[in-house]
Design a protein around this motif. Structure first.
Motif, PDB file in Angstrom:
ATOM      1  N   ASN A 162      42.042  26.316  -8.148  1.00 22.89           N
ATOM      2  CA  ASN A 162      43.496  26.188  -9.318  1.00 22.89           C
ATOM      3  C   ASN A 162      44.616  26.387  -9.141  1.00 22.89           C
ATOM      4  OD1 ASN A 162      41.692  25.006 -10.102  1.00 22.89           O
ATOM      5  ND2 ASN A 162      40.542  26.509 -11.648  1.00 22.89           N
ATOM      6  N   ILE A 163      44.564  27.573  -8.795  1.00 22.30           N
ATOM      7  CA  ILE A 163      46.556  28.869  -7.806  1.00 22.30           C
ATOM      8  C   ILE A 163      46.840  27.529  -7.678  1.00 22.30           C
ATOM      9  CG2 ILE A 163      47.400  31.041  -7.333  1.00 22.30           C
ATOM     10  CD1 ILE A 163      45.191  32.448  -8.451  1.00 22.30           C
ATOM     11  N   GLU A 164      46.759  27.367  -6.246  1.00 19.38           N
ATOM     12  CA  GLU A 164      47.255  26.149  -5.725  1.00 19.38           C
ATOM     13  C   GLU A 164      47.659  24.750  -6.191  1.00 19.38           C
ATOM     14  OE1 GLU A 164      44.831  25.508  -2.467  1.00 19.38           O
ATOM     15  OE2 GLU A 164      44.627  28.074  -1.322  1.00 19.38           O
ATOM     16  N   LYS A 165      46.881  24.565  -7.093  1.00 20.31           N
ATOM     17  CA  LYS A 165      47.086  23.239  -7.575  1.00 20.31           C
ATOM     18  C   LYS A 165      48.399  23.197  -8.877  1.00 20.31           C
ATOM     19  CE  LYS A 165      42.581  20.734  -7.394  1.00 20.31           C
ATOM     20  NZ  LYS A 165      41.032  20.889  -7.835  1.00 20.31           N
ATOM     21  N   LEU A 166      48.327  24.785  -9.230  1.00 19.29           N
ATOM     22  CA  LEU A 166      49.484  24.734 -10.376  1.00 19.29           C
ATOM     23  C   LEU A 166      50.670  24.586  -9.609  1.00 19.29           C
ATOM     24  CD1 LEU A 166      47.402  27.351 -12.768  1.00 19.29           C
ATOM     25  CD2 LEU A 166      47.953  25.206 -12.730  1.00 19.29           C
ATOM     26  N   ALA A 167      50.559  25.479  -8.176  1.00 20.97           N
ATOM     27  CA  ALA A 167      51.586  25.838  -7.498  1.00 20.97           C
ATOM     28  C   ALA A 167      52.404  24.590  -6.946  1.00 20.97           C
ATOM     29  CB  ALA A 167      51.077  26.860  -6.218  1.00 20.97           C
ATOM     30  N   GLU A 168      51.159  23.824  -6.168  1.00 17.60           N
ATOM     31  CA  GLU A 168      51.769  21.901  -6.012  1.00 17.60           C
ATOM     32  C   GLU A 168      52.272  21.780  -7.685  1.00 17.60           C
ATOM     33  OE1 GLU A 168      52.538  21.206  -3.389  1.00 17.60           O
ATOM     34  OE2 GLU A 168      51.550  23.658  -2.236  1.00 17.60           O
TER      35      GLU A 168
END
Length: 233
Positions: A162-168
């Protein structure tokens, strides 16, 4: 050695004694230490104490005594030693040879031996049951640990994803906004250039008009001067 076991007498673990007496297992162990320090004998499985009914009665009396626990422990030890002595006199004759020569005494000897074997079998059965329960609890704890570990691992993985998705998403939004600002800046620059060109053309047209006006005025002045000169003559 103790000889006061009754036929098929049940053996109790420390936990079972604590539950029956309504006290903590640590308190049961402490009472046991006080009794042993004064000479009381317990059945043992290695370092573990195995309790029978007479032991539990002694622990209850030690718990409920109105005197000091040391004084009560000494009294309980004396009672146990008297009981063991009486059991020994009944179960084992004065000499082994005498027991073998006297059929009645030999019968009593084997009867006492049978009692001890029965008590040992009972204790072994209880220990086996306790071991099975312990294995079951350990297996459940291992399973619970596995479930918890898996849950924590999955949660951590989901959180990381989720953190990676939000960062993207934030990166894409930032780049989009940056591109929009660049486009706005380019459009504004083009508009300013166009306005400058229009202003420049306006100034140029005004200059040309002014120049033509000056020429026309100059020509008008020349014709008027010639006309006046005719009258002067």
């Amino acid at each position: 050695m103790r000889h006061d076991i009754q036929p098929n007498e049940r053996a109790f673990s420390t936990k079972e004694v604590a539950e029956e007496m309504g006290i903590a297992t640590a308190t049961v162990r402490r009472y046991g230490q006080i009794l042993e320090q004064n000479g009381f004998e317990f059945f043992k499985d290695g370092p573990r104490r195995i309790f029978v009914r007479s032991d539990i009665d002694a622990l209850i009396e030690l718990r409920d005594t109105e005197h000091s626990q040391e004084e009560t422990a000494k009294k309980l030890v004396e009672q146990q030693q008297t009981r063991l002595k009486q059991a020994t006199e009944v179960a084992i004759p004065d000499t082994y040879d005498g027991a073998l020569q006297d059929p009645s005494q030999l019968s009593e000897f084997f009867h006492a031996l049978t009692k001890e074997l029965a008590a040992t079998r009972e204790m072994n059965a209880q220990l086996s049951q306790d071991m099975d329960e312990l294995k079951t609890k350990v297996a459940r704890l291992q399973q619970d640990h596995h479930v918890i570990s898996s849950g924590v691992g999955n949660f951590a993985q989901k959180t990381s994803t989720n953190i990676e998705k939000l960062a993207e998403q934030h990166k894409a939004q930032y780049e989009s906004l940056l591109e929009q600002e660049k486009e706005k800046s380019a459009a504004l620059k083009e508009e300013l250039e166009r306005m400058r060109e229009d202003q420049k053309k306006g100034w140029q047209a005004q200059n040309e008009f002014n120049q033509q006006l000056e020429v026309s005025i100059s020509k008008s002045k020349g014709t008027l001067g010639k006309f006046l000169d005719l009258f002067r003559k």
